[in-house]
Design a protein around this motif. Structure first.
Motif, PDB file in Angstrom:
ATOM      1  N   SER A  27      71.864  42.966  42.182  1.00 30.01           N
ATOM      2  CA  SER A  27      71.907  42.344  43.503  1.00 30.01           C
ATOM      3  C   SER A  27      70.566  42.485  44.205  1.00 30.01           C
ATOM      4  N   VAL A  28      70.146  41.378  44.852  1.00 27.71           N
ATOM      5  CA  VAL A  28      68.980  41.403  45.735  1.00 27.71           C
ATOM      6  C   VAL A  28      69.426  41.196  47.178  1.00 27.71           C
ATOM      7  N   GLY A  29      70.737  41.314  47.413  1.00 30.54           N
ATOM      8  CA  GLY A  29      71.271  41.108  48.756  1.00 30.54           C
ATOM      9  C   GLY A  29      72.205  39.914  48.774  1.00 30.54           C
ATOM     10  N   GLN A  30      72.876  39.732  49.895  1.00 31.76           N
ATOM     11  CA  GLN A  30      73.815  38.634  50.065  1.00 31.76           C
ATOM     12  C   GLN A  30      73.439  37.850  51.319  1.00 31.76           C
ATOM     13  N   GLY A  31      72.732  36.758  51.115  1.00 32.31           N
ATOM     14  CA  GLY A  31      72.297  35.958  52.253  1.00 32.31           C
ATOM     15  C   GLY A  31      70.941  36.354  52.789  1.00 32.31           C
ATOM     16  N   ASN A  32      70.622  37.636  52.712  1.00 36.89           N
ATOM     17  CA  ASN A  32      69.320  38.159  53.126  1.00 36.89           C
ATOM     18  C   ASN A  32      68.838  39.149  52.071  1.00 36.89           C
ATOM     19  N   TRP A  33      67.528  39.314  51.989  1.00 36.08           N
ATOM     20  CA  TRP A  33      66.959  40.213  50.983  1.00 36.08           C
ATOM     21  C   TRP A  33      67.383  41.650  51.257  1.00 36.08           C
ATOM     22  N   ALA A  34      67.800  42.348  50.205  1.00 29.12           N
ATOM     23  CA  ALA A  34      68.223  43.744  50.326  1.00 29.12           C
ATOM     24  C   ALA A  34      67.012  44.647  50.509  1.00 29.12           C
ATOM     25  N   THR A  35      67.192  45.699  51.275  1.00 26.79           N
ATOM     26  CA  THR A  35      66.141  46.707  51.414  1.00 26.79           C
ATOM     27  C   THR A  35      65.918  47.420  50.095  1.00 26.79           C
ATOM     28  N   VAL A  36      67.021  47.759  49.435  1.00 27.66           N
ATOM     29  CA  VAL A  36      66.969  48.436  48.139  1.00 27.66           C
ATOM     30  C   VAL A  36      67.751  47.597  47.125  1.00 27.66           C
ATOM     31  N   PRO A  37      67.087  46.712  46.376  1.00 31.37           N
ATOM     32  CA  PRO A  37      67.805  45.960  45.334  1.00 31.37           C
ATOM     33  C   PRO A  37      68.220  46.899  44.208  1.00 31.37           C
ATOM     34  N   TRP A  38      69.214  46.477  43.413  1.00 31.09           N
ATOM     35  CA  TRP A  38      69.739  47.379  42.387  1.00 31.09           C
ATOM     36  C   TRP A  38      70.301  46.618  41.205  1.00 31.09           C
ATOM     37  N   ILE A  39      70.410  47.334  40.078  1.00 26.66           N
ATOM     38  CA  ILE A  39      71.059  46.836  38.867  1.00 26.66           C
ATOM     39  C   ILE A  39      71.961  47.953  38.363  1.00 26.66           C
ATOM     40  N   ALA A  40      73.274  47.730  38.370  1.00 30.11           N
ATOM     41  CA  ALA A  40      74.241  48.780  38.047  1.00 30.11           C
ATOM     42  C   ALA A  40      74.909  48.529  36.705  1.00 30.11           C
ATOM     43  N   LEU A  41      75.272  49.634  36.037  1.00 30.75           N
ATOM     44  CA  LEU A  41      76.042  49.602  34.797  1.00 30.75           C
ATOM     45  C   LEU A  41      77.299  50.428  35.028  1.00 30.75           C
ATOM     46  N   MET A  42      78.448  49.757  35.078  1.00 30.00           N
ATOM     47  CA  MET A  42      79.706  50.416  35.447  1.00 30.00           C
ATOM     48  C   MET A  42      80.693  50.366  34.291  1.00 30.00           C
ATOM     49  N   ASP A  43      81.289  51.494  33.966  1.00 29.03           N
ATOM     50  CA  ASP A  43      82.385  51.508  32.994  1.00 29.03           C
ATOM     51  C   ASP A  43      83.646  51.088  33.733  1.00 29.03           C
ATOM     52  N   THR A  44      84.212  49.954  33.342  1.00 29.16           N
ATOM     53  CA  THR A  44      85.345  49.386  34.083  1.00 29.16           C
ATOM     54  C   THR A  44      86.594  50.244  34.004  1.00 29.16           C
ATOM     55  N   ARG A  45      86.605  51.239  33.114  1.00 26.44           N
ATOM     56  CA  ARG A  45      87.747  52.153  33.073  1.00 26.44           C
ATOM     57  C   ARG A  45      87.702  53.158  34.218  1.00 26.44           C
ATOM     58  N   LEU A  46      86.527  53.275  34.845  1.00 22.45           N
ATOM     59  CA  LEU A  46      86.379  54.166  35.999  1.00 22.45           C
ATOM     60  C   LEU A  46      86.267  53.405  37.304  1.00 22.45           C
ATOM     61  N   THR A  47      85.491  52.331  37.292  1.00 19.40           N
ATOM     62  CA  THR A  47      85.245  51.621  38.549  1.00 19.40           C
ATOM     63  C   THR A  47      84.880  50.173  38.262  1.00 19.40           C
ATOM     64  N   GLY A  48      85.221  49.303  39.191  1.00 21.70           N
ATOM     65  CA  GLY A  48      84.849  47.900  39.084  1.00 21.70           C
ATOM     66  C   GLY A  48      83.925  47.476  40.199  1.00 21.70           C
ATOM     67  N   SER A  49      83.433  48.461  40.977  1.00 17.11           N
ATOM     68  CA  SER A  49      82.612  48.142  42.143  1.00 17.11           C
ATOM     69  C   SER A  49      81.635  49.281  42.394  1.00 17.11           C
ATOM     70  N   THR A  50      80.493  48.952  42.952  1.00 16.75           N
ATOM     71  CA  THR A  50      79.528  49.990  43.324  1.00 16.75           C
ATOM     72  C   THR A  50      79.928  50.700  44.608  1.00 16.75           C
ATOM     73  N   GLN A  51      81.065  50.346  45.187  1.00 16.79           N
ATOM     74  CA  GLN A  51      81.517  50.995  46.421  1.00 16.79           C
ATOM     75  C   GLN A  51      82.189  52.335  46.155  1.00 16.79           C
ATOM     76  N   TYR A  52      82.613  52.586  44.911  1.00 13.61           N
ATOM     77  CA  TYR A  52      83.315  53.827  44.610  1.00 13.61           C
ATOM     78  C   TYR A  52      83.126  54.171  43.138  1.00 13.61           C
ATOM     79  N   GLY A  53      83.481  55.396  42.774  1.00 17.13           N
ATOM     80  CA  GLY A  53      83.396  55.807  41.377  1.00 17.13           C
ATOM     81  C   GLY A  53      81.984  56.138  40.947  1.00 17.13           C
ATOM     82  N   GLU A  54      81.813  56.393  39.657  1.00 13.16           N
ATOM     83  CA  GLU A  54      80.532  56.809  39.110  1.00 13.16           C
ATOM     84  C   GLU A  54      79.985  55.740  38.175  1.00 13.16           C
ATOM     85  N   TYR A  55      78.683  55.578  38.162  1.00 13.47           N
ATOM     86  CA  TYR A  55      78.046  54.547  37.344  1.00 13.47           C
ATOM     87  C   TYR A  55      76.559  54.837  37.240  1.00 13.47           C
ATOM     88  N   LEU A  56      75.866  54.099  36.393  1.00 13.51           N
ATOM     89  CA  LEU A  56      74.407  54.166  36.304  1.00 13.51           C
ATOM     90  C   LEU A  56      73.832  53.014  37.105  1.00 13.51           C
TER      91      LEU A  56
END
Length: 738
Positions: free
Chosen positions: A193-222
């Motif tokens: 993500s580079v933001g939604q509608g506006n540029w993000a202050t901190v862009p990111w690229i996440a790798l999530m194991d769907t058995r733990l989490t499906g969102s960067t809002q909760y759970g653990e991920y890289l």
């Protein structure tokens, strides 16, 4: 000969080449010495020699762990023995280690003689070459993309956000490239993500194991986190902060995240990674969030990025640590379930299938029951439930509305027999909620209604992770507002409480006389594992819906019938229901603000489209409010997250299900509104003034729409043309006329 079953899967998980090289080293030494017990020193030397030879000859090979060296020529045999601890443990089904630090194959392999060892050697070589081919075939360069972002992001922030190439790189190019790596399993979801509608202050690229989490809002991920000034990028083992802070408040949320950090650091090796809170991304509030949530990281400075091989190796090593953590969490959940002899909530909330896999399973289940529904209907039904736990299925009798609800529920393990599916026929004389909820008899004893009985069972702690389906059959035989208004109002009080969605009480303890009733039904609310479906047949014997009801539901129409479509022949083994956790259907968002951080661009686009429609609808006072805006936005977010259909297809369904049901009347204003909406659907000029005088060009729905190539919203366009024809022929039109 073919390998025994226990050997044929030992290399199935190829996180690195170490297992294959270890086996080949042992077999090679045995052929030379005929010694069954081989010293770990000899194996380490053979292993190191193999890696150095490939390195010298410029052949693809896994590089050493970052904590040791950058090349195999700099690694000692003693260090290799430490490297071999992990593959030896992974191959414990075929290897044994004695007190003299010697390795041997198990008796089962030796008993098979040289034939088994020869086949095992071929198998290891075949899998090793396949692994190297996968590594070599990827043209994706992680270094090039990270470097490009660090060099151009600050300049890009001064440019228009929409359709910017950097957005495409984050959302598509880089995730697709990372997914090519052989150590990225099918359970890993890569999202940038580079933001939604506006540029993000901190862009990111996440790798999530769907058995733990499906969102960067909760759970653990890289997650790769880019510093605001683009001076560096961090590869981090991280946690989602949004949900813990929302559920617990900022202070308690920080404490929870910090305790989790300490726990994970003690549990995992995390060799070669920094484990402190000195991650520096921004001077804003986000900085503190990342400091308390980061378990471990490696920092890459923009002016000194390592080689691509090193970046990939770091990601692979951190992914290995992450997978150790994931397996421990899954095992912990399974152990707790076995010890307690109940379906533990945390265990049940782990969804082992992706959304597309689960929907494919549901579709196969329905087809194997001899029923066939149009393409996309199952996905639409799922998204409608996920958006709001109240869905209306409308159409002529006999089109499979009730059957869809029942089969969908059964495919998720909810049946009449286990009490998770309830069919409640609505009677024409229902005039208040007591027909559903229950009543007090002359003696003051509370007599619970069928709905109350289901809510009571669904509210039990041991059942909270199971989905419950309530189907109100022929729900508009009585006025829905009279008997269902209490439930509609209570559904609007949903809020997050301790990680669960809760509502205000539906039945108050103060209204019950006996202590037993108060304990059983007092303060009974609508739990987040209950989903309401209503089937509707529109004719002269039924009642129309008010906007209050329509605002709170998705209305799926079943009027287009192809009688020539016969059920598919059932082929192969009959598919039985597979129990799905409630998390598959439960809403992830209750308010738009919950979804804003990660979906700002999509929400902005959706809101602009709705605002355009609202300008048209105001002409007949049918415009929508914030509730519909939020509901449509959530539908679009869930759709994009799991890539179920295109954005236009999804918005077409929302226009059909949330906007058009509000339109009815006989005035010329209704005609103009429908024509204006048709123009939006066609996405091209339309002679509205001429059609206000003569609607004959749209009489033949098929001819008119076939003449319009590349219709933006075809399903809504077809319905609007039908409504216009009814207006012309009958002098009145409504979405609900069949």
């Amino acid at each position: 000969m073919s390998l025994p079953t226990e050997l044929a899967s030992i290399f199935r998980v190829k996180q690195k080449s170490y297992k294959m090289v270890l086996v080949l080293s042992m077999i090679g030494i045995w052929r030379e010495t005929q010694q069954r017990f081989i010293s770990l020193d000899s194996i380490a030397e053979r292993f190191l020699s193999y890696c150095r030879d490939r390195e010298v000859n410029n052949l693809v090979v896994d590089i050493p762990p970052n904590s040791m060296a950058s090349r195999w020529s700099e690694v000692s045999a003693t260090q290799v023995k430490a490297i071999l601890d992990t593959p030896v443990e992974a191959l414990r089904s075929i290897l044994a280690k004695n007190d003299r630090n010697e390795l041997t194959f198990t008796y089962a392999i030796w008993d098979g003689g040289e034939e088994v060892l020869t086949e095992l050697e071929r198998y290891a070589n075949r899998e090793l070459e396949s692994y190297y081919t996968e590594l070599q075939s990827s043209s994706f360069s992680l270094k090039e993309h990270l470097s490009h972002i660090l060099l151009t992001y600050r300049t890009a922030k001064q440019e228009p956000f929409a359709n910017h190439p950097l957005g495409t790189a984050f959302r598509r190019t880089i995730p697709e490239g990372i997914r090519q790596y052989p150590f990225i399993s099918d359970h890993i979801r890569v999202q940038g993500s580079v933001g939604q509608g506006n540029w993000a202050t901190v862009p990111w690229i996440a790798l999530m194991d769907t058995r733990l989490t499906g969102s960067t809002q909760y759970g653990e991920y890289l997650v790769y986190l880019f510093a605001e000034d683009m001076s560096s990028v961090y590869l981090t083992f991280n946690q989602g902060v949004t949900k813990p802070i929302r559920d617990r408040g900022r202070r308690a949320g920080y404490t929870y995240l910090e305790n989790k950090v300490d726990q994970i650091r003690k549990q995992l090796p995390l060799v070669g990674f920094t484990k402190d809170d000195r991650i520096e991304l921004t001077t804003s509030g986000l900085g503190r969030d990342y400091q308390v949530s980061t378990v471990a990281y490696v920092r890459y400075d923009s002016n000194n990025l390592p080689q691509n091989e090193q970046l990939v190796a770091d990601l692979q090593r951190m992914m290995e640590d992450y997978q150790i953590y994931v397996q421990s969490q899954l095992q912990t959940a399974a152990n707790e379930e076995e010890e307690d002899q109940i379906e533990d909530e945390e265990s049940e909330e782990v969804e082992t299938l992706s959304v597309t896999q689960r929907l494919s399973q549901i579709r196969s289940f329905i087809q194997n029951r001899g029923f066939s529904y149009p393409d996309g209907l199952i996905e639409n039904f799922y998204l409608s439930i996920k958006t709001k736990p109240f869905v209306i299925l409308a159409g002529i009798s006999g089109t499979g509305k009730t059957k869809l609800v029942k089969l969908f529920a059964e495919a998720m393990g909810a049946t009449v027999q286990n009490g998770q599916f309830a069919l409640i026929p609505v009677r024409p004389d229902w005039s208040d909620p007591s027909d559903l909820l229950g009543y007090k008899d002359l003696s003051g004893t509370f007599r619970p209604g069928r709905l109350t009985e289901v809510l009571y069972e669904a509210s039990k702690p041991e059942n909270r992770s199971k989905p419950y389906f309530i189907c109100l059959d022929e729900m508009n035989l009585a006025r829905v507002e009279h008997y269902f208004s209490d439930l509609l109002s209570v559904l609007e009080t949903q809020e997050w409480r301790d990680g669960e969605i809760a509502t205000a009480p539906l039945i108050s303890a103060a209204s019950l006389s006996s202590e037993e009733d108060q304990q059983k039904y007092g303060d009974l609310s609508i739990p987040d594992n209950v989903y309401f479906m209503g089937t509707v047949n529109m004719d002269e014997t039924t009642h129309p819906f008010s906007k209050k009801v329509l605002d709170r539901a998705n209305t799926i129409e079943f009027n287009y019938i192809n009688l020539l479509q016969l059920p598919d022949e059932v082929v192969g083994e009959t598919i039985t229901e597979a129990v799905a956790p409630n998390s598959f259907l439960r809403s992830d968002f209750l308010q738009l603000v919950d979804a804003l951080d990660e979906n700002r661009e999509l929400i902005s686009e959706t809101t602009q489209s709705l605002a355009q429609l609202n300008e048209i609808l105001e002409g007949i006072h049918a415009h929508v409010g914030f509730r519909v805006r939020d509901s449509v936005s959530f539908y679009m977010i869930y759709n994009r997250r799991d890539n179920l259909m295109s954005a236009d297809e999804a918005f077409d369904l929302q226009l059909l299900q949330k906007i058009l049901p509000r339109i009815q009347g006989s005035s010329s204003a209704v005609r103009r509104v429908l024509l204006e909406l048709l123009k939006v659907c066609l996405d091209r000029p339309l002679a509205i003034n001429e059609l206000m005088e003569d609607l004959s060009p749209v009489y033949n729905e098929a001819e008119f729409l076939n003449a319009q190539s590349q219709i933006k919203y075809p399903q809504s366009a077809r319905k609007i043309v039908f409504m216009l024809r009814r207006l012309e022929e009958d002098g009145f039109t409504s979405y609900w006329l069949s």
